[in-house]
Write a protein that holds these residues in place. Structure first.
Motif, short mmCIF file in Angstrom:
data_model
loop_
_atom_site.label_atom_id
_atom_site.label_comp_id
_atom_site.label_asym_id
_atom_site.label_seq_id
_atom_site.Cartn_x
_atom_site.Cartn_y
_atom_site.Cartn_z
N LYS A 211 -6.87 4.20 7.29
CA LYS A 211 -6.39 5.20 8.26
C LYS A 211 -6.85 4.89 9.68
CE LYS A 211 -8.35 9.32 8.49
NZ LYS A 211 -8.68 9.63 9.91
N ASP A 212 -8.12 4.54 9.85
CA ASP A 212 -8.69 4.40 11.19
C ASP A 212 -8.54 2.99 11.76
OD1 ASP A 212 -9.47 7.02 10.84
OD2 ASP A 212 -11.48 6.49 10.14
N GLU A 213 -8.60 1.98 10.89
CA GLU A 213 -8.60 0.60 11.38
C GLU A 213 -7.37 -0.20 10.96
OE1 GLU A 213 -10.89 -0.26 13.46
OE2 GLU A 213 -12.03 1.59 13.22
N GLY A 214 -6.54 0.37 10.09
CA GLY A 214 -5.36 -0.35 9.62
C GLY A 214 -5.69 -1.50 8.69
N VAL B 230 -12.21 3.06 1.36
CA VAL B 230 -10.84 2.52 1.33
C VAL B 230 -9.93 3.34 2.23
CG1 VAL B 230 -8.86 2.04 -0.15
CG2 VAL B 230 -11.17 1.57 -0.99
N TYR B 231 -10.05 4.66 2.15
CA TYR B 231 -9.16 5.55 2.91
C TYR B 231 -9.37 5.41 4.41
CZ TYR B 231 -7.65 10.00 4.96
OH TYR B 231 -7.09 10.95 5.77
N HIS B 232 -10.62 5.45 4.87
CA HIS B 232 -10.87 5.43 6.31
C HIS B 232 -10.64 4.05 6.93
CE1 HIS B 232 -12.23 9.45 7.42
NE2 HIS B 232 -12.65 9.55 6.17
N PRO C 293 0.83 -1.21 0.00
CA PRO C 293 0.00 0.00 0.00
C PRO C 293 0.86 1.26 0.00
CG PRO C 293 -0.74 -1.56 1.68
CD PRO C 293 0.57 -2.07 1.17
N PRO C 294 0.42 2.29 -0.69
CA PRO C 294 1.16 3.56 -0.67
C PRO C 294 1.15 4.16 0.73
CG PRO C 294 -0.95 3.83 -1.77
CD PRO C 294 -0.79 2.37 -1.52
N PRO C 295 2.08 5.05 1.04
CA PRO C 295 2.10 5.67 2.37
C PRO C 295 0.78 6.37 2.68
CG PRO C 295 4.11 6.18 1.17
CD PRO C 295 3.19 5.50 0.20
N LEU C 296 0.38 6.30 3.93
CA LEU C 296 -0.87 6.92 4.35
C LEU C 296 -0.86 8.42 4.12
CD1 LEU C 296 -3.62 6.39 5.65
CD2 LEU C 296 -2.54 6.68 7.89
N SER C 297 0.32 9.03 4.17
CA SER C 297 0.42 10.48 3.95
C SER C 297 -0.06 10.87 2.56
CB SER C 297 1.87 10.93 4.15
OG SER C 297 2.75 10.23 3.29
N ILE C 298 0.16 10.01 1.57
CA ILE C 298 -0.31 10.30 0.20
C ILE C 298 -1.83 10.28 0.17
CG2 ILE C 298 -0.34 9.43 -2.17
CD1 ILE C 298 2.48 8.44 -1.78
N PHE C 299 -2.44 9.29 0.84
CA PHE C 299 -3.90 9.24 0.92
C PHE C 299 -4.44 10.50 1.59
CE2 PHE C 299 -3.45 4.64 0.21
CZ PHE C 299 -4.50 4.43 -0.66
N VAL D 225 -3.22 13.53 1.75
CA VAL D 225 -3.14 14.69 0.87
C VAL D 225 -4.25 14.65 -0.19
CG1 VAL D 225 -1.73 15.84 -0.87
CG2 VAL D 225 -0.67 15.03 1.23
N GLN D 226 -4.46 13.47 -0.77
CA GLN D 226 -5.46 13.33 -1.83
C GLN D 226 -6.88 13.47 -1.32
OE1 GLN D 226 -4.40 9.48 -3.41
NE2 GLN D 226 -2.98 10.33 -4.89
N MET D 227 -7.13 13.02 -0.10
CA MET D 227 -8.50 12.94 0.41
C MET D 227 -8.87 14.08 1.36
SD MET D 227 -9.74 10.26 -1.01
CE MET D 227 -11.22 10.10 -0.03
N LYS D 228 -7.96 14.99 1.65
CA LYS D 228 -8.20 15.98 2.70
C LYS D 228 -9.43 16.85 2.41
CE LYS D 228 -5.77 19.40 5.49
NZ LYS D 228 -4.49 20.09 5.74
N VAL D 229 -9.50 17.43 1.21
CA VAL D 229 -10.61 18.32 0.88
C VAL D 229 -11.92 17.54 0.77
CG1 VAL D 229 -11.51 19.94 -0.84
CG2 VAL D 229 -9.07 19.93 -0.29
N TYR D 230 -11.87 16.40 0.08
CA TYR D 230 -13.06 15.57 -0.10
C TYR D 230 -13.60 15.11 1.26
CZ TYR D 230 -16.02 11.96 -2.25
OH TYR D 230 -17.08 11.20 -2.64
N ASP D 231 -12.70 14.71 2.13
CA ASP D 231 -13.09 14.25 3.46
C ASP D 231 -13.72 15.38 4.27
OD1 ASP D 231 -13.07 11.91 5.09
OD2 ASP D 231 -11.62 12.88 6.38
#
Length: 483
Positions: free
Chosen positions: A226-229, A221-223, A171-177, A179-185
């Motif tokens: 991020k939240d549950e690993g 996919v993101y949460h 999986p790509p680093p969580l930091s990339i996710f 950055v990509q999902m910040k505004v949408y989230d």
């Protein structure tokens, strides 16, 4: 000498553009064919092209012509070099030899070297193109010979390589996710229910409902990651991988082609998998469709794999994305799949109007209770078992959707603008409240310290005792009390 120079310039003006044009067209054709052959095996047209190339009667002639084309490109490079470099140097060399007393040999050699460099720079574009042609032709020659000799082996080898890449995906680093999902989230502020039902100790097959255009899938996919690993591998339709750039982007976030071979390999390696049985028909809903209707038809593939590999099914449902999308019209897409799949003959793609700020709202997810498949003892050929498991999963998702719709109606912070306004208002109130408390604390602390000092310096008559020796020159000794 003037006639020679003019003739040379005319020859250059006539021949050089032709050579450059020939090299450029040749380079474009070779590059085009190489780009087709290096497409991933997951694309729809890759296997038919390999088989067509192996059976075509033109292929042997192309293979034989490649060495000739390599020689021609090599000759062009030599001619360009000789024309621009050596031809000029012959005149300079003769001049140098006739004037050896006036010009040193070292200067002559330097002059010749710079003339060669000048010739190379003059023919730079043609040299690069022809050199690239030689390199690409050598690769194309190897590819065509291999395809002509054993096309099935090429397909099988590519599939094995692709499968190895899928299984060893990190999986790509969580930091990339982030950055990509910040505004949408921030805009949709997803809310999750049933998180206690998640299984961290064993992999699951996550089965969900596809909302329109699949806008909710990245949030899921993101949460989960991020939240549950928990990182889930999404099964995607082949159409996604036919789009240059888009298919590669999906692969970067772990998506794979949704067929039984790849899904079975992921299950054997104990990976979490996400599947939407509704597929393209469910994600491309029409204007007249119920936004949360499950369109699974007679599909049993996902339950067969779950029974075969004893995979626990985790039903997950989503609500909220469809309310943000207004479908203007349905654009027919069935003509694109003529002769491929009858189920896609009536497929349409919705033309969606961009949501207004008032339409932006929260997206809700619910993880239903997991469904154990061990009771079927791996008997995936039993259609009754498969149908029973499918109905269990479908019922769980439909009940979850109903529950989320009720939550959505009662949620006072459903609307994004309302939620952001309340957040800003609450933050402002907390800020001024904390500022006021800090100010009061400072004043109270100052008063306490001031009273302690007064208590120490007061005499019996409640007058302040002033030590005049500690005062500065501007102190008036007539003042016996503090104001």
């Amino acid at each position: 000498e003037t006639d020679i120079i003019v003739s040379s310039l005319c020859l250059e003006m006539a021949i050089h553009p032709f050579i450059f044009f020939f090299s450029f067209i040749h380079f474009s054709i070779v590059l085009f064919f190489l780009l087709i052959f290096i497409q991933p095996i997951t694309t729809t047209f890759k296997k038919p092209i390999i088989k067509l190339t192996s059976k075509s009667k033109i292929t042997p002639y192309v293979i034989k012509s490649i060495p000739i084309m390599m020689i021609i490109n090599g000759l062009i490079v030599m001619v360009q070099f000789l024309y621009y470099g050596v031809d000029v140097n012959i005149g300079n060399l003769s001049n140098c030899l006739s004037l050896t007393e006036e010009i040193e040999v070292k200067d002559c050699l330097n002059l010749i070297f710079y003339d060669i460099l000048y010739g190379v720079l003059r023919s730079e574009r043609t040299l690069i193109l022809c050199s690239s042609n030689v390199f690409l032709l050598s690769i194309l020659y190897k590819v065509l010979v291999t395809i002509k000799t054993s096309p099935d082996s090429v397909i099988e080898l590519e599939e094995e390589v692709k499968l190895e890449q899928i299984l060893h995906f990190e999986p790509p680093p969580l930091s990339i996710f982030k950055v990509q999902m910040k505004v949408y989230d921030l805009l949709v502020c997803p809310e999750f229910f049933g998180v206690e039902n998640l299984l961290h100790e064993k992999p699951c097959l996550y089965v969900g409902n596809h909302t329109i255009m699949g806008f909710d899938m990245p949030l899921l996919v993101y949460h989960l990651f991020k939240d549950e690993g928990i990182f889930i591998r999404g099964l995607a339709d082949r159409v996604h991988f036919n789009l240059p750039g888009w298919g590669q982007l999906l692969e970067l976030v772990g998506a794979v082609l949704g067929n039984r071979k790849i899904c079975g390999a992921l299950m054997r390696n104990k990976k979490n998998i996400l599947v939407y049985p509704g597929g393209a028909r469910e994600v491309l809903k029409r204007k007249s469709d119920d936004p949360y209707e499950l369109m699974w038809k007679d599909r049993l593939g996902f339950v067969k794999l779950a029974i075969q590999y004893n995979y626990t099914i985790m039903p997950v449902c989503s609500v909220g994305s469809s309310e943000m999308c207004d479908i203007v019209m349905d654009i027919p897409l069935g003509w694109m799949f003529t002769g491929q799949s009858k189920s896609r003959n009536g497929l349409t793609i919705p033309l969606i109007k961009p949501p207004s700020p008032s339409q932006l709202q929260k997206v809700y997810f619910n993880f239903c209770k997991p469904i154990d498949t061990s009771c079927y003892n791996g008997d995936f050929d039993n259609l009754d078992f498969c149908e029973e498991l499918k109905q269990k999963t479908k019922l769980a998702i439909e009940e979850g959707i109903s529950m989320l719709l009720e939550k959505q109606k009662k949620d006072p912070k459903r609307n994004t603008i309302t939620r952001l306004t309340d957040s800003i208002k609450g933050a402002s109130e907390n800020y001024f409240k904390n500022l006021s408390e800090s100010k009061n604390n400072i004043n109270n602390s100052y008063d306490d310290d001031y009273d302690d000092d007064l208590d120490d310096d007061y005499d019996d008559d409640d007058e302040i005792i002033i030590d005049e020796s500690t005062m500065d020159e501007d102190y008036d000794p007539n003042l016996k009390k503090y104001q």
